[in-house]
Design an enzyme around this catalytic site. Structure first.
Site, PDB file in Angstrom:
ATOM      1  N   CYS A  51       0.841  -1.198   0.000  1.00  0.00           N
ATOM      2  CA  CYS A  51       0.000   0.000   0.000  1.00  0.00           C
ATOM      3  C   CYS A  51       0.875   1.246   0.000  1.00  0.00           C
ATOM      4  O   CYS A  51       2.106   1.162   0.020  1.00  0.00           O
ATOM      5  CB  CYS A  51      -0.934   0.015   1.217  1.00  0.00           C
ATOM      6  SG  CYS A  51      -0.064   0.169   2.787  1.00  0.00           S
ATOM      7  N   ASP A  64      15.344  22.388 -30.869  1.00  0.00           N
ATOM      8  CA  ASP A  64      15.965  21.160 -31.360  1.00  0.00           C
ATOM      9  C   ASP A  64      16.802  20.449 -30.311  1.00  0.00           C
ATOM     10  O   ASP A  64      17.395  19.421 -30.589  1.00  0.00           O
ATOM     11  CB  ASP A  64      16.800  21.430 -32.622  1.00  0.00           C
ATOM     12  CG  ASP A  64      17.978  22.358 -32.344  1.00  0.00           C
ATOM     13  OD1 ASP A  64      18.246  22.649 -31.164  1.00  0.00           O
ATOM     14  OD2 ASP A  64      18.622  22.788 -33.311  1.00  0.00           O
ATOM     15  N   ASP A 110      11.258  27.642 -31.449  1.00  0.00           N
ATOM     16  CA  ASP A 110      12.403  28.016 -32.265  1.00  0.00           C
ATOM     17  C   ASP A 110      11.961  27.881 -33.727  1.00  0.00           C
ATOM     18  O   ASP A 110      10.995  27.171 -34.020  1.00  0.00           O
ATOM     19  CB  ASP A 110      13.568  27.076 -31.968  1.00  0.00           C
ATOM     20  CG  ASP A 110      14.742  27.295 -32.897  1.00  0.00           C
ATOM     21  OD1 ASP A 110      15.150  28.449 -33.070  1.00  0.00           O
ATOM     22  OD2 ASP A 110      15.221  26.302 -33.474  1.00  0.00           O
TER      23      ASP A 110
END
Length: 775
Positions: free
Chosen positions: A24, A656, A437
């Site tokens: 649990c 990127d 970008d």
């Protein structure tokens, strides 16, 4: 799973443990506390759903072997079993364990059903007391032994867990039944007949344990489905490979492959590791890695990613990465780390779970004493206390967040969205601004010849001019040169360029002959920049139409080159060539989808304002920030975190993953977009979210899966708390029998995991190619 043979890093390292025996959310807290007490441990996060612990070390790390032993000993003292495993180690085959659990459930049902049937007939005394005792006792102390063992370990650690609730509750019901039976039997033996045997509660203890075991079995089965994404990724690695060496082509185990080996990949086989094609050509299916549905053409010199499927051709590849350094291993490691991590809301749940079990024990005690003092008999008062203990199982609470995170990250990984950070997943649903970008993210990132024009009255056609330019640049690796060669559909057959010479900072010069260039043979040709053209051609000799077009192209950010011919100092402009970056076909729709989600879009670019604004207009981006240096992008992202009215907002940055790293780190959610030119492995380390293919449409998809996952977490927590908020008062009031409480408790855990598994059906909406292809 096997223990990793490698030693721990000298400092700042991380280690993953497989932990067994947790039942649990309270167990999670115990294991974390035990691990954090080990010297050198900076943090420890335990995932109940995956049964793993991620341990990170600080700068004062003890020797590797000693640290490992200390961790395992700490877990053992807490009452659990653990061993070290690699982050991308194959998940354990739980088939045998599953059959063992279901076997216990079957035995429990065989013993419990006969005890329950008389109750359905309205006769509690159909079976004699000794038979009820004989059926219930093995269930209580053999099948239920796990609860006593785990509960005792928690007690020694001065903490509480679900096992204590089950053990105390069922033992009370079993013990009360024995006391009533033996008391009545003793009275009868002394000749005092007090009538029929009073009600016994053997069926309650047996049924509760059986139902808890049933819930555990269903829960384990459901949790196994949440790890389907990891299992599918791990299955992408072949066991053996065909290696070419001095002895020819020989099959060897994948573990023996080293960087530099030459491997043969036959049609239909999986690529065994990362590498580069050295011979052959084929189409490769990378859908399991990137989510890209169409096979990709691969030929000599192009990269291959381990785990992808070779198509129709036979390939020879040189291995560039093996083992944990491959892209596939990085993906598996990232998914595992994401699923082992904790979202911010889970930390709140952990704090609640730490005090939950002691609070329930006190409530159960108060219930029993309260009803007894109210005048209810000791037996009925104990039954109500037992019901409180059973209904209050915190399993659902512990599973609510990790089950949803596992299902969400797994579904995202199958679609090419790699979520490394659970906090990024939980934060992404609140994104208000997405900053892109430009180059490589919204555009292809490679120049394309978009325009070429010959002066009026020239004897050469535009296609012949293009042949001349391609012949001059056929041996160059410059991006603009490759764009010209790619645009020349006729190729350079019959056209030869000799005496090719590069003029630094200006362009190329050569002598071109052949083909339809008889009248132009022997002349020199020059192809270069506007600055070079202006130094060679007087203002009066520059064609006005080409100059006007050049200015128009430059205003949009395009690069311009001039093709000139002549001898000595007499140079004449013959043609104009314009180069521009191509928009990705999915970019326009991705921006539109973000706007539909109520998200503002911004573009941050280092390009000139003309180029940036042209792209912004074509895509419908709301704000364009141009001519921003890479070092200043992070500052622009931080500025976007506050709106015009001074209110904070969540900002995502999409880049990127290489030169945009500072901006990705500055954003609330960084999304690194992999590209097809070898930056995929770099992108894996650049941000909390990696888009495994260069599709801007994955950005709104990432927001969508984040919103869905966050919604599932909230739903699961609502159900988990709801069961207890309703069930505990109901049990305290006497409205639930222990059996019904056990059934409700088991159903709560299964319902939470089942609700999370709906996320596994999620699919990223495919963007349709936009109308604008270039600028």
């Amino acid at each position: 799973m096997s223990e990793s043979p490698t030693a721990l890093p000298a400092e700042g390292g991380a280690l993953q443990l497989a932990v067994r025996g947790m039942t649990c959310a309270a167990c999670v807290s115990r294991v974390e506390r035990a691990l954090r007490k080990v010297p050198g441990v900076a943090s420890a996060d335990v995932n109940f759903a995956t049964e793993t612990a991620s341990v990170r070390f600080g700068e004062t790390l003890a020797p590797g072997a000693d640290a490992r032993a200390a961790l395992l000993e700490a877990v053992a003292r807490a009452g659990y079993e653990a061993h070290v495993q690699a982050a991308d180690a194959p998940l354990a085959d739980e088939t045998s364990t599953c059959w063992s659990v279901w076997g216990h459930v079957t035995l429990g049902l065989l013993a419990s059903v006969p005890l329950v049937l008389p109750m359905l007939w309205g006769d509690h005394h159909f079976w004699p007391a000794w038979l009820q005792f004989a059926l219930a006792t093995p269930v209580q102390f053999i099948l239920g032994a796990r609860f006593y063992k785990a509960g005792w370990a928690a007690l020694k650690d001065r903490s509480g867990n679900m096992d204590q609730l089950v053990a105390v509750g069922t033992t009370a019901a079993w013990g009360l039944s024995c006391w009533v039976w033996w008391s009545h039997t003793g009275v009868a033996a002394r000749g005092h007949d007090h009538g029929a045997m009073p009600d016994l509660y053997f069926e309650s203890s047996a049924v509760v344990i059986t139902l808890v075991l049933l819930g555990k079995a269903l829960e384990a089965r459901a949790k196994r489905q949440t790890t389907a994404a990891i299992r599918a990724l791990q299955a992408l690695r072949p066991d053996t490979v065909l290696r070419r060496g001095p002895q020819g082509e020989v099959f060897v185990p994948l573990a023996q492959v080293v960087v530099g080996d030459m491997l043969v990949v036959r049609p239909g086989e999986r690529v065994p590791s990362d590498g580069v094609v050295t011979e052959g050509s084929s189409h490769v299916d990378e859908s399991m890695l990137t989510g890209e549905p169409l096979p990709i053409a691969r030929t000599s010199g192009e990269r291959l990613t381990g785990g992808s499927i070779n198509g129709e051709g036979r390939l020879l590849m040189r291995v560039s990465a093996v083992g944990g350094q491959t892209v596939l291993s990085g993906i598996i490691r990232s998914v595992v780390e994401a699923q082992a991590g904790k979202a911010p809301i889970q930390r709140v749940v952990d704090r609640v779970s730490a005090v939950f079990v002691p609070a329930v024990l006190l409530l159960a005690l108060a219930t029993g004493l309260g009803w007894w003092l109210w005048g209810l008999g000791i037996e009925a008062s104990l039954v109500r206390a037992v019901a409180v203990l059973v209904i209050a199982c915190p399993c659902a609470l512990g599973l609510a967040t990790p089950a949803a995170l596992m299902a969400g990250t797994g579904a995202a990984a199958r679609q090419g969205i790699l979520i490394k950070d659970p906090e990024a997943l939980e934060t992404a649903h609140r994104i208000a601004v997405v900053a892109f970008d430009k180059t490589g993210t919204l555009t292809v990132g490679q120049p394309r010849l978009t325009h070429w024009q010959v002066i009026g009255g020239a004897d050469l056609s535009s296609s012949q001019v293009l042949q001349v330019a391609a012949a001059m640049q056929s041996g160059s690796e410059h991006p603009l040169a490759r764009a010209v060669v790619a645009a020349c559909e006729q190729g350079t057959v019959g056209v030869d360029a000799t005496e090719v010479q590069a003029v630094p900072g200006q362009g190329l010069q050569a002598v071109v002959s052949g083909g339809a260039l008889a009248d132009w043979s022997g002349r020199q040709w020059r192809l270069g920049s506007t600055r070079w053209m202006e130094s060679l051609v007087p203002l009066r000799d520059r064609p006005a139409d080409l100059m006007s077009k050049a200015a128009e192209l430059a205003a949009t950010g395009a690069s311009v080159s001039w093709l000139m011919h002549g001898q000595a100092q007499a140079w004449q402009v013959l043609a104009l060539l314009g180069f521009g970056d191509e928009l990705k076909p999915q970019a326009a729709e991705a921006v539109a989808q973000l706007h539909a989600l109520g998200i503002e879009t911004v573009m941050i670019s280092g390009d000139n304002r003309g180029a940036a604004e042209t792209v912004g207009r074509a895509l419908g981006i709301g704000q364009v920030l141009a001519e921003v240096l890479p070092a200043d992008k992070a500052a622009q992202v931080r500025a976007l975190k506050v709106d015009s009215e001074g209110r904070a907002r969540v900002v995502a940055m999409v880049g990127d993953g290489i030169n945009d790293a500072p901006a990705l780190a500055a954003a609330d959610v960084g999304m690194a977009m992999a590209n097809p030119h070898g930056a995929t492995d770099v992108a894996l380390h650049a941000a909390g979210v990696t888009l495994m293919r260069g599709d801007p449409g994955l950005v709104p998809a990432a927001v969508d899966i984040s919103r869905r996952t966050s919604a599932k977490i909230r739903q699961n927590l609502f159900w988990a708390f709801g069961y207890n908020v309703i069930g505990i008062p109901l049990a305290m009031a006497g409205g639930l029998s222990p059996m019904l409480a056990g059934a409700a408790m088991a159903f709560s855990s299964v319902s939470v995991v089942g609700n999370a598994l709906w996320l596994s059906r999620w699919r990223a909406e495919r963007s349709r190619p936009g109308a604008v292809q270039s600028h």
